[in-house]
Motif scaffolding. Structure first.
Motif, PDB file in Angstrom:
ATOM      1  N   ALA A   1     -74.482  25.793  42.852  1.00 53.66           N
ATOM      2  CA  ALA A   1     -73.754  26.485  43.728  1.00 53.66           C
ATOM      3  C   ALA A   1     -72.506  26.979  43.063  1.00 53.66           C
ATOM      4  O   ALA A   1     -72.258  28.087  43.415  1.00 53.66           O
ATOM      5  CB  ALA A   1     -74.014  25.539  45.592  1.00 53.66           C
ATOM      6  N   ILE A   2     -71.397  25.733  43.031  1.00 59.24           N
ATOM      7  CA  ILE A   2     -70.156  26.422  42.391  1.00 59.24           C
ATOM      8  C   ILE A   2     -70.326  27.117  41.659  1.00 59.24           C
ATOM      9  O   ILE A   2     -69.459  28.512  41.058  1.00 59.24           O
ATOM     10  CB  ILE A   2     -69.557  25.616  42.667  1.00 59.24           C
ATOM     11  N   ALA A   3     -71.286  26.702  40.366  1.00 57.67           N
ATOM     12  CA  ALA A   3     -71.142  27.917  38.900  1.00 57.67           C
ATOM     13  C   ALA A   3     -72.073  28.426  39.069  1.00 57.67           C
ATOM     14  O   ALA A   3     -71.578  30.094  38.297  1.00 57.67           O
ATOM     15  CB  ALA A   3     -72.414  26.438  37.645  1.00 57.67           C
ATOM     16  N   GLY A   4     -72.907  29.049  40.055  1.00 54.82           N
ATOM     17  CA  GLY A   4     -73.767  30.521  40.322  1.00 54.82           C
ATOM     18  C   GLY A   4     -72.606  31.082  40.983  1.00 54.82           C
ATOM     19  O   GLY A   4     -72.871  32.818  41.115  1.00 54.82           O
ATOM     20  N   SER A   5     -72.274  30.729  41.719  1.00 54.83           N
ATOM     21  CA  SER A   5     -71.231  31.623  42.295  1.00 54.83           C
ATOM     22  C   SER A   5     -69.963  31.795  41.571  1.00 54.83           C
ATOM     23  O   SER A   5     -70.360  33.321  41.700  1.00 54.83           O
ATOM     24  CB  SER A   5     -70.209  30.817  44.119  1.00 54.83           C
ATOM     25  N   VAL A   6     -69.713  31.077  41.695  1.00 52.32           N
ATOM     26  CA  VAL A   6     -68.562  31.234  39.884  1.00 52.32           C
ATOM     27  C   VAL A   6     -68.846  32.869  38.736  1.00 52.32           C
ATOM     28  O   VAL A   6     -68.336  33.438  38.951  1.00 52.32           O
ATOM     29  CB  VAL A   6     -67.827  30.441  38.786  1.00 52.32           C
ATOM     30  N   ILE A   7     -69.940  32.371  38.678  1.00 55.90           N
ATOM     31  CA  ILE A   7     -70.543  33.553  37.380  1.00 55.90           C
ATOM     32  C   ILE A   7     -71.133  34.745  38.029  1.00 55.90           C
ATOM     33  O   ILE A   7     -70.442  35.633  37.103  1.00 55.90           O
ATOM     34  CB  ILE A   7     -71.933  32.648  37.188  1.00 55.90           C
ATOM     35  N   LEU A   8     -71.662  34.877  39.317  1.00 55.75           N
ATOM     36  CA  LEU A   8     -71.845  36.033  40.462  1.00 55.75           C
ATOM     37  C   LEU A   8     -69.850  36.811  40.500  1.00 55.75           C
ATOM     38  O   LEU A   8     -69.860  37.949  40.491  1.00 55.75           O
ATOM     39  CB  LEU A   8     -72.376  36.037  41.287  1.00 55.75           C
ATOM     40  N   ARG A   9     -68.961  35.991  40.501  1.00 52.60           N
ATOM     41  CA  ARG A   9     -67.440  36.231  40.975  1.00 52.60           C
ATOM     42  C   ARG A   9     -67.399  37.792  39.520  1.00 52.60           C
ATOM     43  O   ARG A   9     -66.668  38.157  39.967  1.00 52.60           O
ATOM     44  CB  ARG A   9     -67.140  35.307  41.434  1.00 52.60           C
TER      45      ARG A   9
ATOM     46  N   ALA B   1     -68.814  35.488  31.781  1.00 49.54           N
ATOM     47  CA  ALA B   1     -69.858  35.182  33.163  1.00 49.54           C
ATOM     48  C   ALA B   1     -69.946  33.644  32.743  1.00 49.54           C
ATOM     49  O   ALA B   1     -69.675  32.601  33.909  1.00 49.54           O
ATOM     50  CB  ALA B   1     -70.178  35.598  33.794  1.00 49.54           C
ATOM     51  N   PHE B   2     -70.611  33.545  32.173  1.00 44.48           N
ATOM     52  CA  PHE B   2     -71.473  31.829  31.925  1.00 44.48           C
ATOM     53  C   PHE B   2     -70.700  31.082  31.745  1.00 44.48           C
ATOM     54  O   PHE B   2     -70.772  29.921  31.843  1.00 44.48           O
ATOM     55  CB  PHE B   2     -72.579  32.338  30.591  1.00 44.48           C
ATOM     56  N   LEU B   3     -69.388  32.037  29.873  1.00 41.80           N
ATOM     57  CA  LEU B   3     -68.563  31.086  29.562  1.00 41.80           C
ATOM     58  C   LEU B   3     -67.358  30.284  30.681  1.00 41.80           C
ATOM     59  O   LEU B   3     -66.929  29.432  30.607  1.00 41.80           O
ATOM     60  CB  LEU B   3     -67.498  31.329  28.265  1.00 41.80           C
ATOM     61  N   VAL B   4     -67.084  31.201  31.898  1.00 41.58           N
ATOM     62  CA  VAL B   4     -66.160  30.558  32.777  1.00 41.58           C
ATOM     63  C   VAL B   4     -66.971  30.124  34.036  1.00 41.58           C
ATOM     64  O   VAL B   4     -66.654  28.966  34.192  1.00 41.58           O
ATOM     65  CB  VAL B   4     -65.826  31.683  33.644  1.00 41.58           C
ATOM     66  N   GLY B   5     -68.171  30.334  34.117  1.00 35.16           N
ATOM     67  CA  GLY B   5     -69.490  29.064  34.755  1.00 35.16           C
ATOM     68  C   GLY B   5     -68.969  27.928  34.623  1.00 35.16           C
ATOM     69  O   GLY B   5     -68.796  26.777  35.026  1.00 35.16           O
ATOM     70  N   CYS B   6     -69.190  27.989  33.181  1.00 34.45           N
ATOM     71  CA  CYS B   6     -69.146  26.095  32.331  1.00 34.45           C
ATOM     72  C   CYS B   6     -67.488  25.941  32.092  1.00 34.45           C
ATOM     73  O   CYS B   6     -67.953  24.302  32.547  1.00 34.45           O
ATOM     74  CB  CYS B   6     -69.527  26.361  30.617  1.00 34.45           C
ATOM     75  N   ILE B   7     -66.520  26.394  32.078  1.00 32.26           N
ATOM     76  CA  ILE B   7     -65.496  26.157  31.824  1.00 32.26           C
ATOM     77  C   ILE B   7     -65.331  25.882  33.475  1.00 32.26           C
ATOM     78  O   ILE B   7     -64.608  23.885  33.643  1.00 32.26           O
ATOM     79  CB  ILE B   7     -64.030  26.777  31.798  1.00 32.26           C
ATOM     80  N   VAL B   8     -64.612  26.049  34.490  1.00 29.78           N
ATOM     81  CA  VAL B   8     -64.905  25.540  35.978  1.00 29.78           C
ATOM     82  C   VAL B   8     -66.688  24.809  36.452  1.00 29.78           C
ATOM     83  O   VAL B   8     -65.655  23.518  36.735  1.00 29.78           O
ATOM     84  CB  VAL B   8     -65.513  27.516  36.763  1.00 29.78           C
TER      85      VAL B   8
ATOM     86  N   THR C   1     -69.085  12.316  29.903  1.00 31.50           N
ATOM     87  CA  THR C   1     -70.432  11.879  30.350  1.00 31.50           C
ATOM     88  C   THR C   1     -69.789  12.751  31.787  1.00 31.50           C
ATOM     89  O   THR C   1     -70.870  13.414  31.356  1.00 31.50           O
ATOM     90  CB  THR C   1     -71.197  10.039  30.344  1.00 31.50           C
ATOM     91  N   TYR C   2     -69.142  12.880  32.768  1.00 32.53           N
ATOM     92  CA  TYR C   2     -69.387  13.254  33.506  1.00 32.53           C
ATOM     93  C   TYR C   2     -69.143  14.974  33.336  1.00 32.53           C
ATOM     94  O   TYR C   2     -69.623  16.133  33.949  1.00 32.53           O
ATOM     95  CB  TYR C   2     -68.068  12.794  35.013  1.00 32.53           C
ATOM     96  N   VAL C   3     -67.766  15.264  32.852  1.00 27.51           N
ATOM     97  CA  VAL C   3     -67.743  16.812  31.894  1.00 27.51           C
ATOM     98  C   VAL C   3     -69.134  17.174  31.090  1.00 27.51           C
ATOM     99  O   VAL C   3     -69.285  18.731  31.471  1.00 27.51           O
ATOM    100  CB  VAL C   3     -66.902  16.620  30.690  1.00 27.51           C
ATOM    101  N   ILE C   4     -69.990  16.167  30.531  1.00 29.11           N
ATOM    102  CA  ILE C   4     -71.730  16.575  29.927  1.00 29.11           C
ATOM    103  C   ILE C   4     -72.111  17.121  31.430  1.00 29.11           C
ATOM    104  O   ILE C   4     -72.830  18.257  30.986  1.00 29.11           O
ATOM    105  CB  ILE C   4     -71.746  15.912  28.977  1.00 29.11           C
ATOM    106  N   MET C   5     -71.962  16.854  31.655  1.00 27.11           N
ATOM    107  CA  MET C   5     -72.948  16.523  33.197  1.00 27.11           C
ATOM    108  C   MET C   5     -72.797  17.894  33.976  1.00 27.11           C
ATOM    109  O   MET C   5     -73.395  19.068  34.713  1.00 27.11           O
ATOM    110  CB  MET C   5     -72.921  15.366  34.502  1.00 27.11           C
TER     111      MET C   5
END
Length: 364
Positions: A94-102, A121-128, A241-245
């Motif tokens: 939900a957070i990643a999708g919201s960031v991408i849309l923002r 937008a995808f890269l920003v979503g990945c970073i967040v 591993t949590y970053v990869i997650m």
């Protein structure tokens, strides 16, 4: 082939970790073949825009399992390294999708043109998303908080954070290209998420093959103290591993919002964390950490989606779906338990020994 060779073959097959998801998949295939052979029918038709698209229950399974497969990859590594599970992945989506849309929509919930390229937008979503994954990783690895408790924080607050990012608005992307990533690319009849999942699988397998990530993850999960004595940094490996997650969550979130070109904070990816954990368990991986089989987890994800689609096919109410799924999965997980498999192996050996004894007596 002699009975001894057949018995030895079956015993060897049962001992393999990937046997359980394969057996579960075969059971579902046989059940659907007996109940309704049309379940496996695939047709080539046209969508509303006149482009050719494949349709059928099998295509639905491959399509809808895409996000779950990607999450199962990250969940397998997290489980193996930390001996616990990340229950915040649904909220993270939900957070990643919201960031991408923002990023795409800016302050206007329904912009006529995109405010940034889709890739940005995808890269920003990945970073967040990786940052939130790192937050979970810090709590687990450095503060020694039990994984389920640590990720419960984001599980509880994540959807509220997602809504806050867009001021509780529901942004809508009108750009058709954005929808291609969650549906079909014109002229290609296979859903785009299937290709995204395949790319993620290939990248994961290459990373596991040409790096020591898999070896280090298993070493830390088996015995953290021993791995430290051998020069590894268990805390950093768990953190990674949590970053990869988090990265897996971002990709899944991208697909989710592309499917509808919008978002519903309270519904998106609801309970998907449970399916991701079940996929890992169904793959025969120990939820207490240690050795893992990534292929088994991936196959487990497809089995979970196969089961879900089968239940929907036979008009099981959505409210009752978790109960049916839980019963079936409990049976499969129990069967995949090492204790159960050891007992079955001993039983098979006893039967084989009894047959040999009977044959010897009959020959006297």
């Amino acid at each position: 082939m002699t009975s001894k060779k057949i018995t030895d073959f079956l015993l060897g097959l049962i001992k393999k970790q990937i046997f359980i998801p394969i057996a579960a998949l075969l059971i579902l295939v046989i059940f659907n073949l007996a109940a309704d052979p049309s379940f496996f029918k695939i047709t080539l038709g046209q969508n509303s825009e006149g482009f050719p698209v494949l349709s059928g229950y099998l295509i639905t399974i491959l399509d809808n399992a895409s996000e779950l497969v990607i999450l199962a990859i990250g969940m397998t590594l997290v489980t193996a390294a930390s001996g616990g599970q990340d229950i915040s992945v649904g909220a993270g989506i939900a957070i990643a999708g919201s960031v991408i849309l923002r990023v795409l929509c800016g302050t206007d919930a329904r912009p006529e043109t995109l405010q940034a390229p889709i890739f940005v937008a995808f890269l920003v979503g990945c970073i967040v998303s990786m940052a939130f994954g790192g937050f979970n990783g810090v709590l687990v690895s450095y503060f020694k908080i039990q994984p389920m408790v640590a990720t419960l924080i984001l599980f509880t607050a994540g959807r509220s954070i997602a809504a806050w990012i867009n001021d509780n608005a529901l942004p809508i992307v009108v750009e058709p290209v954005f929808g291609y990533f969650g549906n079909f690319i014109p002229g290609i009849p296979v859903p785009t998420p299937v290709f995204i999942a395949i790319i993620c699988i290939i990248i994961t397998m290459l990373v596991l093959k040409f790096t020591n990530l898999g070896l280090y993850t298993q070493a830390v999960g088996i015995n953290s103290n021993s791995s430290r004595l051998n020069g590894l940094d268990p805390q950093f490996i768990k953190f990674i591993t949590y970053v990869i997650m988090g990265l897996c969550v971002a990709v899944a979130g991208f697909i989710k919002v592309c499917r509808i070109s919008s978002i519903n904070y309270s519904v998106i990816a609801k309970d998907i964390e449970m399916d991701a954990i079940l996929a890992v368990a169904l793959g025969g991986n120990a939820l207490s950490g240690g050795k893992f089989n990534m292929w088994a987890s991936i196959l487990g994800a497809y089995v979970i989606q196969f089961l879900t689609t089968t239940l929907f096919k036979f008009n099981v109410a959505s409210t009752a779906l978790p109960a049916y799924k839980a019963v079936v999965v409990i049976i499969l997980v129990v069967i995949s338990a090492p204790v159960f498999r050891e007992k079955m192996s001993q039983l098979a050996k006893q039967i084989s020994g009894a047959r040999k004894h009977a044959a010897a007596n009959g020959g006297c």
